[in-house]
Design a protein around this motif. Structure first.
Motif, PDB file in Angstrom:
ATOM      1  N   MET A  15      -4.107  13.331   8.963  1.00  0.00           N
ATOM      2  CA  MET A  15      -4.601  14.669   9.298  1.00  0.00           C
ATOM      3  C   MET A  15      -5.638  15.188   8.309  1.00  0.00           C
ATOM      4  N   LYS A  16      -5.597  14.710   7.067  1.00  0.00           N
ATOM      5  CA  LYS A  16      -6.567  15.216   6.085  1.00  0.00           C
ATOM      6  C   LYS A  16      -7.997  14.924   6.533  1.00  0.00           C
ATOM      7  N   SER A  17      -8.191  13.875   7.337  1.00  0.00           N
ATOM      8  CA  SER A  17      -9.557  13.540   7.760  1.00  0.00           C
ATOM      9  C   SER A  17     -10.078  14.524   8.803  1.00  0.00           C
ATOM     10  N   CYS A  18      -9.178  15.124   9.579  1.00  0.00           N
ATOM     11  CA  CYS A  18      -9.582  16.159  10.537  1.00  0.00           C
ATOM     12  C   CYS A  18      -8.340  16.919  10.988  1.00  0.00           C
ATOM     13  N   PHE A  24       5.204  11.718   5.875  1.00  0.00           N
ATOM     14  CA  PHE A  24       4.782  12.743   4.911  1.00  0.00           C
ATOM     15  C   PHE A  24       4.496  12.040   3.591  1.00  0.00           C
ATOM     16  N   SER A  25       3.197  11.846   3.298  1.00  0.00           N
ATOM     17  CA  SER A  25       2.830  11.163   2.057  1.00  0.00           C
ATOM     18  C   SER A  25       2.200  12.166   1.102  1.00  0.00           C
ATOM     19  N   GLY A  26       1.731  11.693  -0.050  1.00  0.00           N
ATOM     20  CA  GLY A  26       1.048  12.574  -0.998  1.00  0.00           C
ATOM     21  C   GLY A  26       1.881  12.827  -2.243  1.00  0.00           C
ATOM     22  N   ILE A  31       7.897   0.717   2.935  1.00  0.00           N
ATOM     23  CA  ILE A  31       6.966   0.716   1.804  1.00  0.00           C
ATOM     24  C   ILE A  31       5.577   1.090   2.309  1.00  0.00           C
ATOM     25  N   GLN A  32       4.867   1.899   1.524  1.00  0.00           N
ATOM     26  CA  GLN A  32       3.503   2.295   1.885  1.00  0.00           C
ATOM     27  C   GLN A  32       2.545   1.967   0.750  1.00  0.00           C
ATOM     28  N   PHE A  33       1.319   1.606   1.121  1.00  0.00           N
ATOM     29  CA  PHE A  33       0.225   1.625   0.139  1.00  0.00           C
ATOM     30  C   PHE A  33      -0.996   2.154   0.861  1.00  0.00           C
ATOM     31  N   SER A  57      -5.525   2.324   0.447  1.00  0.00           N
ATOM     32  CA  SER A  57      -6.772   2.230  -0.328  1.00  0.00           C
ATOM     33  C   SER A  57      -7.898   2.760   0.546  1.00  0.00           C
ATOM     34  N   SER A  58      -8.821   3.469  -0.087  1.00  0.00           N
ATOM     35  CA  SER A  58      -9.854   4.188   0.681  1.00  0.00           C
ATOM     36  C   SER A  58     -11.160   3.407   0.785  1.00  0.00           C
ATOM     37  N   TRP A  59     -12.026   3.838   1.710  1.00  0.00           N
ATOM     38  CA  TRP A  59     -13.425   3.407   1.777  1.00  0.00           C
ATOM     39  C   TRP A  59     -13.590   1.898   1.869  1.00  0.00           C
ATOM     40  N   GLY A  80      -4.602   3.945   5.301  1.00  0.00           N
ATOM     41  CA  GLY A  80      -5.849   4.104   6.068  1.00  0.00           C
ATOM     42  C   GLY A  80      -6.988   3.410   5.356  1.00  0.00           C
ATOM     43  N   GLY A  81      -8.211   3.939   5.560  1.00  0.00           N
ATOM     44  CA  GLY A  81      -9.360   3.407   4.824  1.00  0.00           C
ATOM     45  C   GLY A  81     -10.217   2.430   5.605  1.00  0.00           C
ATOM     46  N   TYR A  82     -10.137   2.456   6.941  1.00  0.00           N
ATOM     47  CA  TYR A  82     -10.930   1.524   7.774  1.00  0.00           C
ATOM     48  C   TYR A  82     -12.256   2.200   8.116  1.00  0.00           C
ATOM     49  N   TRP A  83     -13.327   1.650   7.641  1.00  0.00           N
ATOM     50  CA  TRP A  83     -14.626   2.306   7.825  1.00  0.00           C
ATOM     51  C   TRP A  83     -15.097   2.151   9.271  1.00  0.00           C
ATOM     52  N   ALA A 113       0.079   2.126  10.267  1.00  0.00           N
ATOM     53  CA  ALA A 113      -1.211   2.344   9.601  1.00  0.00           C
ATOM     54  C   ALA A 113      -1.560   3.818   9.716  1.00  0.00           C
ATOM     55  N   GLU A 114      -2.425   4.280   8.830  1.00  0.00           N
ATOM     56  CA  GLU A 114      -2.781   5.715   8.779  1.00  0.00           C
ATOM     57  C   GLU A 114      -4.294   5.887   8.873  1.00  0.00           C
ATOM     58  N   PRO A 115      -4.902   5.511   9.998  1.00  0.00           N
ATOM     59  CA  PRO A 115      -6.356   5.663  10.098  1.00  0.00           C
ATOM     60  C   PRO A 115      -6.738   7.139  10.169  1.00  0.00           C
ATOM     61  N   GLY A 116      -7.818   7.493   9.494  1.00  0.00           N
ATOM     62  CA  GLY A 116      -8.345   8.854   9.595  1.00  0.00           C
ATOM     63  C   GLY A 116      -9.776   8.778  10.080  1.00  0.00           C
ATOM     64  N   ARG A 117     -10.671   8.410   9.137  1.00  0.00           N
ATOM     65  CA  ARG A 117     -12.105   8.397   9.398  1.00  0.00           C
ATOM     66  C   ARG A 117     -12.476   7.608  10.659  1.00  0.00           C
ATOM     67  N   PHE A 118     -11.878   6.435  10.827  1.00  0.00           N
ATOM     68  CA  PHE A 118     -12.282   5.592  11.954  1.00  0.00           C
ATOM     69  C   PHE A 118     -12.068   6.340  13.282  1.00  0.00           C
ATOM     70  N   ALA A 130     -15.128  13.373  10.714  1.00  0.00           N
ATOM     71  CA  ALA A 130     -14.232  13.014   9.606  1.00  0.00           C
ATOM     72  C   ALA A 130     -14.659  13.683   8.308  1.00  0.00           C
ATOM     73  N   TYR A 131     -13.690  14.287   7.633  1.00  0.00           N
ATOM     74  CA  TYR A 131     -13.899  14.930   6.333  1.00  0.00           C
ATOM     75  C   TYR A 131     -15.022  15.967   6.389  1.00  0.00           C
ATOM     76  N   THR A 132     -15.065  16.737   7.442  1.00  0.00           N
ATOM     77  CA  THR A 132     -16.008  17.854   7.529  1.00  0.00           C
ATOM     78  C   THR A 132     -15.198  19.106   7.878  1.00  0.00           C
TER      79      THR A 132
HETATM   80  C1  LIG Z   1      -2.374   8.174   2.083  1.00  0.00           C
HETATM   81  C2  LIG Z   1      -3.591   8.172   2.921  1.00  0.00           C
HETATM   82  N1  LIG Z   1      -3.520   7.661   4.164  1.00  0.00           N
HETATM   83  C3  LIG Z   1      -4.596   7.635   4.984  1.00  0.00           C
HETATM   84  C4  LIG Z   1      -5.818   8.147   4.579  1.00  0.00           C
HETATM   85  C5  LIG Z   1      -6.971   8.101   5.538  1.00  0.00           C
HETATM   86  O1  LIG Z   1      -8.015   7.309   5.076  1.00  0.00           O
HETATM   87  P1  LIG Z   1      -9.300   7.085   6.027  1.00  0.00           P
HETATM   88  O2  LIG Z   1      -9.694   8.403   6.549  1.00  0.00           O
HETATM   89  O3  LIG Z   1     -10.315   6.496   5.108  1.00  0.00           O
HETATM   90  O4  LIG Z   1      -8.868   6.146   7.107  1.00  0.00           O
HETATM   91  C6  LIG Z   1      -5.939   8.686   3.281  1.00  0.00           C
HETATM   92  C7  LIG Z   1      -7.240   9.194   2.815  1.00  0.00           C
HETATM   93  O5  LIG Z   1      -7.502   9.429   1.691  1.00  0.00           O
HETATM   94  C8  LIG Z   1      -4.800   8.700   2.432  1.00  0.00           C
HETATM   95  O6  LIG Z   1      -4.867   9.215   1.194  1.00  0.00           O
END
Ligand SMILES: Cc1ncc(COP(=O)(O)O)c(C=O)c1O
Length: 445
Positions: free
Chosen positions: A83-86, A123-125, A204-206, A208-210, A246-249, A313-318, A408-410
């Motif tokens: 959700m942070k991406s939009c 719920f991550s963070g 388990i979660q990990f 990586s961005s961008w 997430g992190g899939y461009w 998976a946690e796609p945002g930007r894509f 995304a991210y606007t």
């Molecule tokens: C824990 C986590 N999951 C998913 C995302 C989404 O990443 P993206 O928008 O690059 O797919 C982020 C973005 O920073 C994140 O911190």
């Protein structure tokens, strides 16, 4: 201070060649906007300007593509939209309706996800507060907490109610990224502590961005496999899911101003030579099905032999990339090379277009040709830039401009700075219907 190594480093950097953004990629984007020009004009007539224009067919297409490609690659797969991406409620509702879970990173986001009807939430963070954890526990029927630390696990023990939990593992040595998750060698201890408390450990979660290609993700999966391999047998059995974050461009790659390319930036600093405003560069990205195949091959090799689990998976930007276009009107023309729009970059809250390139498309004077011109927003600051060129047959006061693919991210970074935050209009694609959705967003602003 100046050494031979500096000499070598400068030479190496200046010899770098960031690829030129192919004209056919820009044209494809411009033509798509031209095709929709009537609907953009109708949106302005009905709802004014500036606007966030929500393009639901585009959102659907990207969301379905991600879902189908990853489901095919992994079989047992669940996506959680970041959700942070939009955080636009209409977009969250739409994705929840398509079967996406939602990845939230605060109590505020959790409340939005629940009010938008999300049935599955992770719920991550970092540093979740007691109040946030209590809220999550009240919704334990649909929330899995991805603990970021032992402190969070202790807080949940104090709350004393059952809930499903996973844990995030730290992925990078980079000092600022170390704030996320626990170390790999702490995993066994975490599972032991969770097992002796009121919560149920299940994954388990990990993250990586961008990532422009899957290399980093593949490496993280390989490392995780080594960690899981060392766990006691009964711990391995408890792992129901691995959340690969997430992190899939987007497949279009990262579009940047020539000025942003490292070698051009240095050249500009050394010789004070400005870049051509029509010179655009890009960093190519791997297409998403190749990406998913590489991840599933790594998963099958490094994880499956030790833990027969599902994949999240946690796609945002894509997913969000094409979901919002910025709709603006030219309010003033100062010099032949300066246009100022009614809307401003508080719509996105950061100086994106001082680094990134997106075409500014004039749908009042349609042309595929791009001309240099500074297109600026109307905030009382010079750092309010939409672009240094526009596609069109001219530029006049009153013209309607579109900046596509700003989902995304606007919107989620929009800023209550000087100007009001514009309204949103939804293009559902069904009968070309346009709906004002201010009623949905008011509670958030
Ligand atoms: C824990 C986590 N999951 C998913 C995302 C989404 O990443 P993206 O928008 O690059 O797919 C982020 C973005 O920073 C994140 O911190």
């Amino acid at each position: 201070m100046y050494t031979y190594e500096h000499d070598e480093a400068v030479r190496k950097l200046l010899n770098k060649r960031t690829p030129v953004l192919p004209d056919k990629m820009i044209k494809k984007c411009v033509r798509k906007v031209h095709k929709m020009s009537d609907i953009f004009h109708e949106a302005r007539e009905k709802f004014g300007s500036p606007l966030y224009f929500l393009d639901i067919p585009s959102l659907n297409e990207r969301a379905e593509r991600f879902l189908s490609v990853f489901s095919e690659a992994f079989g047992d797969f669940s996506p959680f939209f970041a959700m942070k991406s939009c955080n636009h409620p209409y977009i969250i509702q739409t994705l929840a309706g398509m079967g996406f879970g939602i990845d939230v990173s605060s109590g505020r986001e959790l409340e939005t996800a629940i009010s938008c009807g999300a049935e599955k939430i992770v719920f991550s963070g970092p540093a979740k507060t007691m109040t946030e954890l209590e809220l999550a526990v009240r919704h334990s029927d649909r929330v899995t907490i991805l603990c970021d630390s032992f402190t969070e696990l202790n807080k949940l023990t104090v709350i004393g109610k059952p809930i499903r939990v996973g844990v995030r593992l730290t992925t990078e040595n980079n000092p600022l990224w170390r704030k996320f998750g626990i170390q790999h060698d702490e995993l066994e201890q975490f599972i032991n502590m969770a097992e002796n408390s009121c919560v149920t450990f299940c994954g388990i979660q990990f993250h990586s961005s961008w990532n422009l290609n899957p290399d980093n993700h593949v490496e993280l999966i390989r490392n995780l496999g080594k960690t899981i391999q060392k766990l006691p047998k009964d711990h391995k059995k408890r792992i129901e899911f691995i959340d690969i974050g997430g992190g899939y461009w987007p497949e279009e790659g990262e579009w940047i101003l020539a000025d942003t390319a490292e070698e051009m930036k240095l050249n500009k600093q050394l010789l004070n030579q400005p870049c051509d405003p029509l010179d655009h560069r890009y960093l190519p990205a791997t297409d998403i099905s190749t990406y998913a195949d590489a991840l599933s091959a790594a998963f099958n090799e490094h994880i499956l032999p030790y833990a027969g689990c599902r994949v999240f998976a946690e796609p945002g930007r894509f997913v969000a990339h094409g979901a919002i276009h910025m709709l603006l009107t030219v309010e003033d023309i100062k010099q032949p090379d300066i246009a100022i729009t009614d809307g401003a970059t508080n719509m996105l809250g950061w100086e994106r277009y001082e680094m990134d390139y997106f075409p500014v498309i004039n749908v009042s004077q349609i042309s595929e040709t791009e001309y240099p011109m500074m297109v600026l927003g109307s905030l009382c600051t010079p750092h309010d830039v939409w672009g240094y060129a526009y596609h069109g047959g001219g530029m006049s006061i009153g013209d309607l401009l579109i900046i596509p693919d700003q989902g995304a991210y606007t919107y989620s970074l929009r800023q209550n700075f000087i100007k009001e935050i514009p309204e949103s209009v939804v293009f559902s694609g069904i009968n070309h219907e346009l709906v004002n959705c201010t009623f949905l967003t008011q509670s958030q602003d």
